[in-house]
Design a protein around this motif. Structure first.
Motif, PDB file in Angstrom:
ATOM      1  N   SER A 240       0.670  -0.594  -0.338  1.00  0.00           N
ATOM      2  CA  SER A 240      -0.510   0.017  -0.040  1.00  0.00           C
ATOM      3  C   SER A 240       1.002   1.377  -0.036  1.00  0.00           C
ATOM      4  O   SER A 240       0.478   2.689  -0.391  1.00  0.00           O
ATOM      5  CB  SER A 240      -1.033  -0.165   1.268  1.00  0.00           C
ATOM      6  OG  SER A 240      -0.110   0.267   2.649  1.00  0.00           O
ATOM      7  N   ASP A 241       2.097   1.225   0.467  1.00  0.00           N
ATOM      8  CA  ASP A 241       2.822   2.171   0.811  1.00  0.00           C
ATOM      9  C   ASP A 241       3.610   3.149  -0.623  1.00  0.00           C
ATOM     10  O   ASP A 241       4.231   3.861  -0.883  1.00  0.00           O
ATOM     11  CB  ASP A 241       4.079   1.520   2.192  1.00  0.00           C
ATOM     12  CG  ASP A 241       3.995   2.597   3.321  1.00  0.00           C
ATOM     13  OD1 ASP A 241       2.310   3.311   3.425  1.00  0.00           O
ATOM     14  OD2 ASP A 241       4.328   1.820   3.911  1.00  0.00           O
ATOM     15  N   ILE A 242       4.098   1.616  -1.412  1.00  0.00           N
ATOM     16  CA  ILE A 242       4.252   1.866  -2.243  1.00  0.00           C
ATOM     17  C   ILE A 242       3.494   2.584  -3.399  1.00  0.00           C
ATOM     18  O   ILE A 242       3.774   2.580  -4.153  1.00  0.00           O
ATOM     19  CB  ILE A 242       5.140  -0.088  -2.875  1.00  0.00           C
ATOM     20  CG1 ILE A 242       6.173  -0.179  -2.315  1.00  0.00           C
ATOM     21  CG2 ILE A 242       5.783  -0.003  -4.653  1.00  0.00           C
ATOM     22  CD1 ILE A 242       6.405  -1.902  -2.344  1.00  0.00           C
ATOM     23  N   ILE A 243       2.206   1.777  -3.540  1.00  0.00           N
ATOM     24  CA  ILE A 243       1.360   2.482  -4.832  1.00  0.00           C
ATOM     25  C   ILE A 243       1.275   3.932  -3.953  1.00  0.00           C
ATOM     26  O   ILE A 243       1.339   4.433  -5.500  1.00  0.00           O
ATOM     27  CB  ILE A 243      -0.384   1.082  -4.285  1.00  0.00           C
ATOM     28  CG1 ILE A 243      -0.001  -0.302  -4.540  1.00  0.00           C
ATOM     29  CG2 ILE A 243      -1.093   2.365  -4.993  1.00  0.00           C
ATOM     30  CD1 ILE A 243      -0.852  -1.317  -4.555  1.00  0.00           C
ATOM     31  N   ALA A 244       0.744   4.218  -3.189  1.00  0.00           N
ATOM     32  CA  ALA A 244       0.743   5.065  -3.069  1.00  0.00           C
ATOM     33  C   ALA A 244       1.541   6.415  -2.919  1.00  0.00           C
ATOM     34  O   ALA A 244       1.175   7.205  -3.400  1.00  0.00           O
ATOM     35  CB  ALA A 244       0.057   5.891  -1.128  1.00  0.00           C
TER      36      ALA A 244
END
Length: 147
Positions: free
Chosen positions: A103-107
């Motif tokens: 989720s951090d990578i996507i954000a």
């Protein structure tokens, strides 16, 4: 060579010291490293505010190494501020973080990051990744010329 500085935004003093030493060692004596220890300080530098008032904001960093988890203002908030301002919208930003959350990578990518690099625990791996990043952004990648 490259007269643009590298901006390192990192609140962990050990990570900051290791990052700066590695970048200076790889880049040579003419490498300028600017540091910020929190998100607000990073924005002050980039936008020429606060203690950086009067700085020529037309001369932006060659690239920014930006930690995600910072005091005062998160790395994602800093990234979003950079992307929303024409002065900094095109400055390359690489997220350098210990997070491995998808989720951090996507954000980060949705917010306009140019790269996402996980900080390795191993010292040798860390310096190797930094060396490759620096080589890519300063020597391989075609950047926009300063006005």
């Amino acid at each position: 060579m490259n007269d643009k500085p590298i901006l390192v935004v990192e609140d962990n003093p050990d990570h900051l010291e290791l990052t700066v030493l590695t970048l200076q060692e790889q880049g040579g004596a003419d490498t300028t490293i600017v540091t910020a220890r929190d998100g607000a300080e990073a924005l002050d530098y980039l936008f020429g505010q606060g203690v950086h008032a009067g700085r020529d904001t037309q001369k932006q960093p060659a690239f920014v190494l930006l930690d995600m988890k910072l005091p005062k203002l998160s790395g994602l908030d800093v990234l979003r501020s950079l992307r929303s301002n024409p002065l900094t919208a095109l400055v390359p930003v690489v997220m350098l973080t210990s997070s491995s959350e998808q989720s951090d990578i996507i954000a980060c990518y949705q917010s306009g990051a140019n790269g996402f690099v996980r900080k390795p625990v191993d010292f040798g791996d860390f310096t190797e990744k930094l060396s490759r990043l620096q080589d890519y952004w300063l020597r391989v990648n075609e950047s926009i010329a300063s006005a």
